[in-house]
Design a protein around this motif. Structure first.
Motif, PDB file in Angstrom:
ATOM      1  N   LYS A 447       0.829  -1.206   0.000  1.00 21.67           N
ATOM      2  CA  LYS A 447       0.000   0.000   0.000  1.00 21.67           C
ATOM      3  C   LYS A 447       0.864   1.256   0.000  1.00 21.67           C
ATOM      4  O   LYS A 447       0.605   2.215  -0.745  1.00 21.67           O
ATOM      5  CB  LYS A 447      -0.916  -0.015   1.229  1.00 21.67           C
ATOM      6  N   ARG A 448       1.940   1.242   0.802  1.00 16.62           N
ATOM      7  CA  ARG A 448       2.803   2.419   0.887  1.00 16.62           C
ATOM      8  C   ARG A 448       3.527   2.660  -0.434  1.00 16.62           C
ATOM      9  O   ARG A 448       3.643   3.809  -0.886  1.00 16.62           O
ATOM     10  CB  ARG A 448       3.824   2.221   2.012  1.00 16.62           C
ATOM     11  N   ALA A 449       4.008   1.585  -1.069  1.00 16.77           N
ATOM     12  CA  ALA A 449       4.689   1.730  -2.350  1.00 16.77           C
ATOM     13  C   ALA A 449       3.754   2.340  -3.387  1.00 16.77           C
ATOM     14  O   ALA A 449       4.155   3.203  -4.184  1.00 16.77           O
ATOM     15  CB  ALA A 449       5.216   0.377  -2.829  1.00 16.77           C
ATOM     16  N   LEU A 450       2.500   1.912  -3.370  1.00 19.89           N
ATOM     17  CA  LEU A 450       1.531   2.444  -4.325  1.00 19.89           C
ATOM     18  C   LEU A 450       1.236   3.915  -4.046  1.00 19.89           C
ATOM     19  O   LEU A 450       1.147   4.736  -4.976  1.00 19.89           O
ATOM     20  CB  LEU A 450       0.247   1.623  -4.259  1.00 19.89           C
ATOM     21  N   GLN A 451       1.105   4.277  -2.775  1.00 25.68           N
ATOM     22  CA  GLN A 451       0.881   5.686  -2.422  1.00 25.68           C
ATOM     23  C   GLN A 451       2.032   6.569  -2.911  1.00 25.68           C
ATOM     24  O   GLN A 451       1.804   7.638  -3.489  1.00 25.68           O
ATOM     25  CB  GLN A 451       0.726   5.827  -0.908  1.00 25.68           C
ATOM     26  N   LEU A 452       3.256   6.118  -2.699  1.00 28.00           N
ATOM     27  CA  LEU A 452       4.421   6.896  -3.129  1.00 28.00           C
ATOM     28  C   LEU A 452       4.498   6.977  -4.639  1.00 28.00           C
ATOM     29  O   LEU A 452       4.839   8.029  -5.207  1.00 28.00           O
ATOM     30  CB  LEU A 452       5.698   6.268  -2.559  1.00 28.00           C
ATOM     31  N   LEU A 453       4.188   5.887  -5.325  1.00 29.44           N
ATOM     32  CA  LEU A 453       4.231   5.882  -6.783  1.00 29.44           C
ATOM     33  C   LEU A 453       3.228   6.866  -7.372  1.00 29.44           C
ATOM     34  O   LEU A 453       3.508   7.526  -8.384  1.00 29.44           O
ATOM     35  CB  LEU A 453       3.945   4.470  -7.301  1.00 29.44           C
ATOM     36  N   LEU A 454       2.077   7.000  -6.740  1.00 31.98           N
ATOM     37  CA  LEU A 454       1.081   7.947  -7.224  1.00 31.98           C
ATOM     38  C   LEU A 454       1.555   9.387  -7.050  1.00 31.98           C
ATOM     39  O   LEU A 454       1.125  10.284  -7.783  1.00 31.98           O
ATOM     40  CB  LEU A 454      -0.244   7.732  -6.482  1.00 31.98           C
ATOM     41  N   GLU A 455       2.432   9.623  -6.066  1.00 34.21           N
ATOM     42  CA  GLU A 455       3.016  10.957  -5.896  1.00 34.21           C
ATOM     43  C   GLU A 455       4.041  11.227  -6.992  1.00 34.21           C
ATOM     44  O   GLU A 455       4.130  12.340  -7.506  1.00 34.21           O
ATOM     45  CB  GLU A 455       3.712  11.060  -4.527  1.00 34.21           C
ATOM     46  N   ARG A 456       4.818  10.196  -7.326  1.00 33.86           N
ATOM     47  CA  ARG A 456       5.893  10.359  -8.308  1.00 33.86           C
ATOM     48  C   ARG A 456       5.846   9.217  -9.324  1.00 33.86           C
ATOM     49  O   ARG A 456       6.602   8.241  -9.225  1.00 33.86           O
ATOM     50  CB  ARG A 456       7.250  10.351  -7.592  1.00 33.86           C
ATOM     51  N   PRO A 457       4.932   9.275 -10.306  1.00 34.13           N
ATOM     52  CA  PRO A 457       4.827   8.189 -11.281  1.00 34.13           C
ATOM     53  C   PRO A 457       6.117   7.926 -12.055  1.00 34.13           C
ATOM     54  O   PRO A 457       6.330   6.815 -12.545  1.00 34.13           O
ATOM     55  CB  PRO A 457       3.713   8.667 -12.219  1.00 34.13           C
ATOM     56  N   ASP A 522       9.994  15.748   0.729  1.00 37.30           N
ATOM     57  CA  ASP A 522      10.651  16.288  -0.456  1.00 37.30           C
ATOM     58  C   ASP A 522      10.869  15.170  -1.468  1.00 37.30           C
ATOM     59  O   ASP A 522      10.688  13.995  -1.187  1.00 37.30           O
ATOM     60  CB  ASP A 522      11.972  16.976  -0.084  1.00 37.30           C
ATOM     61  N   GLU A 523      11.266  15.559  -2.680  1.00 32.21           N
ATOM     62  CA  GLU A 523      11.386  14.601  -3.769  1.00 32.21           C
ATOM     63  C   GLU A 523      12.367  13.484  -3.428  1.00 32.21           C
ATOM     64  O   GLU A 523      12.121  12.312  -3.719  1.00 32.21           O
ATOM     65  CB  GLU A 523      11.846  15.326  -5.041  1.00 32.21           C
ATOM     66  N   ALA A 524      13.500  13.848  -2.819  1.00 30.80           N
ATOM     67  CA  ALA A 524      14.514  12.838  -2.497  1.00 30.80           C
ATOM     68  C   ALA A 524      13.992  11.837  -1.473  1.00 30.80           C
ATOM     69  O   ALA A 524      14.247  10.629  -1.576  1.00 30.80           O
ATOM     70  CB  ALA A 524      15.780  13.514  -1.975  1.00 30.80           C
ATOM     71  N   ALA A 525      13.240  12.335  -0.473  1.00 32.87           N
ATOM     72  CA  ALA A 525      12.708  11.442   0.567  1.00 32.87           C
ATOM     73  C   ALA A 525      11.708  10.465  -0.024  1.00 32.87           C
ATOM     74  O   ALA A 525      11.697   9.274   0.327  1.00 32.87           O
ATOM     75  CB  ALA A 525      12.065  12.265   1.680  1.00 32.87           C
ATOM     76  N   ILE A 526      10.847  10.945  -0.922  1.00 29.41           N
ATOM     77  CA  ILE A 526       9.876  10.059  -1.571  1.00 29.41           C
ATOM     78  C   ILE A 526      10.599   8.999  -2.380  1.00 29.41           C
ATOM     79  O   ILE A 526      10.279   7.807  -2.316  1.00 29.41           O
ATOM     80  CB  ILE A 526       8.910  10.869  -2.464  1.00 29.41           C
ATOM     81  N   GLY A 527      11.594   9.424  -3.149  1.00 26.42           N
ATOM     82  CA  GLY A 527      12.339   8.486  -3.986  1.00 26.42           C
ATOM     83  C   GLY A 527      13.052   7.430  -3.172  1.00 26.42           C
ATOM     84  O   GLY A 527      13.046   6.249  -3.525  1.00 26.42           O
TER      85      GLY A 527
END
Length: 579
Positions: A447-457, A522-527
């Motif tokens: 679920k978390r991976a999917l949430q993050l992917l939706l932020e940064r496809p 931030d972008e780096a943290a999401i990545g």
């Protein structure tokens, strides 16, 4: 009736700025990366309505509504789906193409259009092919029912359909054609009666073909494609739902196309069929969106009982909140097709009414494994029942099964509960007993991976070894893998386009539940978090595959390829220091 090509809708959403669309109807103010305002759907005084430019979606927390620009126009302006698309097309200065109009030119926007064209072609061919017509008549099928299901015929030719597509790209993607090694393509289906497989919106996404020759493969299904997955689609579900304006009182799951079609021919319009695969949880999720009651219909032999047991195992986590599963076993030598023709619709409905409850089937099968006349046998029954009860949510059905176990085992309720929940072992170890949460720990990283992917496809481009992830037997992994593949194939797409692609599907409903406003990272943290989560899931998949291979090795000698695979997995786990 004409239909708007899916490819056009995806392109239209890429041209649309949802902030501009909603901004003409709602006063929006910048709030970080988003815009917020008062909900147009409620009379709130504090703003809880957010619009995300990155996702191209809106989120209304006071009403619970969310979606794309299309959804907003449907909800706010009271437009139909087609009217909302036309409104956005007008804003974008483009015309809405229609399929199935009077134009004779075949214009394809994607695989869905190729499949729709193939359905028309097959239906036309059936009208002039007498052997196929005679086959259907011999099976007892009438023209009205054939028309209801869009049944057609694929000619006995290598290129009858291929000639319809000057550019075979979309037809290849849809699984209609097969690429030649020497170039070009040829028809996958030849000399077969064709059954269109539709999604919940009525769009053809695949076909099943029944041979008219002495082909060892009596039935042939479309291969797995981006549109079609055997474990997530059901033949006849769309037609069943069209037969009633309200939720169906029940849906019956059978095994074959002709079972569904023949039952419908006799007026039983609520049957669906799995597509050459065992029942999955995705199937059940799809079924329970349309009915509170599912009846599985199987042969009464050993194979039928085994198939029913596999269906029961998938159903246990899904049977809650008023949902019910029952099991119907047919007389020897019969399938639903032949039985309904022999005894008639009313008698068949009577047999459905006598179908066995899930609790009776579960305990009945478990009782066959023990001797209830001994203490050891009764204790063993508790041990056999426990893993099945652990997969069920708390509720009336689970309570009924536990009460029946109490009667069968002659145990007091407190002792039985302790054995079933493991409270005794938890107390001895000093650890708390399970909390009863319905979301398994394994589902949370997915679920978390999917949430993050939706932020940064764009992160989908960096995911390797997708096949290893797809092999995990973890609920939700298929959804994550599909999202990764979608964004990998469409690098400029946003979350709203994925949501639109999954409109009116169980995946779309699940996406709506987990998608939210912008993450405050931030972008780096999401990545980094996404990469770590995907890495964790991959290692879990490798360990699971290694365990499967090790268990096989205990039963038999591994093949050379399996041995090599196990050695490679061991090295990968060792390199990751997770052995």
């Amino acid at each position: 009736m004409s239909r708007i090509p899916q490819g056009f809708i995806q392109d239209l959403l890429s041209r649309t700025d949802i902030v501009e669309v909603i901004g003409t109807r709602v006063e929006l103010k910048r709030a970080g990366k988003e815009f917020k305002g008062l909900s147009p759907f409620t009379n709130e005084k504090s703003p809880s309505f957010f619009v995300s430019p990155a996702k191209q979606m809106f989120f209304c927390f006071s009403s619970g509504k969310n979606g794309t620009a299309i959804n907003f126009l449907m909800e706010n302006d009271r437009l139909s789906f087609v009217e909302a698309v036309e409104e956005l097309a007008k804003r974008a200065g483009v015309q809405v193409p229609r399929e199935g109009g009077h134009s004779e030119q075949l214009v394809l926007e994607g695989p869905l259009d190729a499949l729709a064209a193939a359905e028309r072609f097959y239906r036309t061919q059936l009208k002039t092919h007498q052997p196929a017509i005679e086959y259907l008549k011999k099976r007892g099928l009438g023209g009205d029912t054939a028309k209801l299901f869009g049944i057609g015929y694929a000619p006995e030719s290598w290129d009858a359909l291929a000639r319809l597509f000057p550019d075979p790209e979309y037809a290849l993607t849809a699984g209609l054609l097969i690429q030649r090694d020497s170039g070009g393509a040829y028809d996958r289906f030849r000399n077969r009666v064709m059954f269109p497989i539709r999604d919940t919106r009525g769009r053809v996404i695949a076909f099943g073909g029944r041979t008219l020759a002495n082909d060892p493969a009596k039935y042939l299904n479309s291969p797995e494609t981006p549109l079609f997955h055997k474990g997530r689609n059901l033949f006849g579900l769309y037609e069943a739902k069209q037969s009633s304006k309200a939720d169906l009182p029940f849906l019956m799951v059978v095994e074959g196309y002709m079972d569904v079609v023949m039952l419908a021919h006799h007026g039983i319009r609520n049957a669906v069929a799995t597509l050459g695969t065992a029942t999955t949880r995705d199937h059940l999720s799809l079924l329970f969106k349309s009915t509170p009651r599912v009846v599985f219909c199987f042969d009464g032999d050993r194979a039928g009982r085994s198939a029913a047991w596999r269906a029961l195992e998938q159903a246990l986590p899904e049977v809650h909140e008023g949902r019910e599963c029952r099991f119907m076993f047919l007389p020897d030598g019969h399938d639903p097709d032949t039985l309904v023709q022999e005894i008639g619709a009313e008698a068949f409905r009577g047999l459905v009414g006598q179908a066995m409850s899930l609790s009776d089937f579960l305990l009945g099968e478990l009782k066959k494994e023990v001797n209830l006349g001994t203490r050891d046998g009764r204790a063993r029954l508790v041990g056999l029942a426990r893993p099945h009860l652990e997969r069920m949510r708390e509720g009336p059905l689970r309570s009924v099964i536990v009460s029946e176990l109490e009667h069968l085992t002659r145990l007091g309720r407190a002792d039985l509960d302790a054995l079933l929940t493991g409270h005794e072992r938890a107390a001895a170890s000093g650890r708390p007993a399970p909390s009863g949460r319905t979301e398994s720990p394994g589902a949370r990283p997915i679920k978390r991976a999917l949430q993050l992917l939706l932020e940064r496809p764009d992160m989908a481009q960096g995911v390797a070894h997708v096949g290893q992830l797809a092999a995990m037997p973890q609920p939700g992994i298929d959804m994550l893998v599909e999202a990764i593949e979608f964004f990998h194939e469409h690098p400029d797409s946003h979350a709203g386009q994925l949501l639109e692609l999954w409109r009116d599907t169980p995946k779309g409903a699940a996406l709506n539940r987990i998608i939210g406003v912008e993450e405050q990272l931030d972008e780096a943290a999401i990545g980094q978090e996404f990469a770590d989560t995907i890495g964790h899931l991959r290692m879990k998949a490798l360990r699971g595959r290694a365990q499967v291979l090790l268990e096989l090795a205990r039963e038999r000698e591994l093949a050379s390829a399996e041995t090599a695979e196990l050695e490679q997995i061991t090295r990968q786990l060792s390199d990751a220091r997770l052995v």
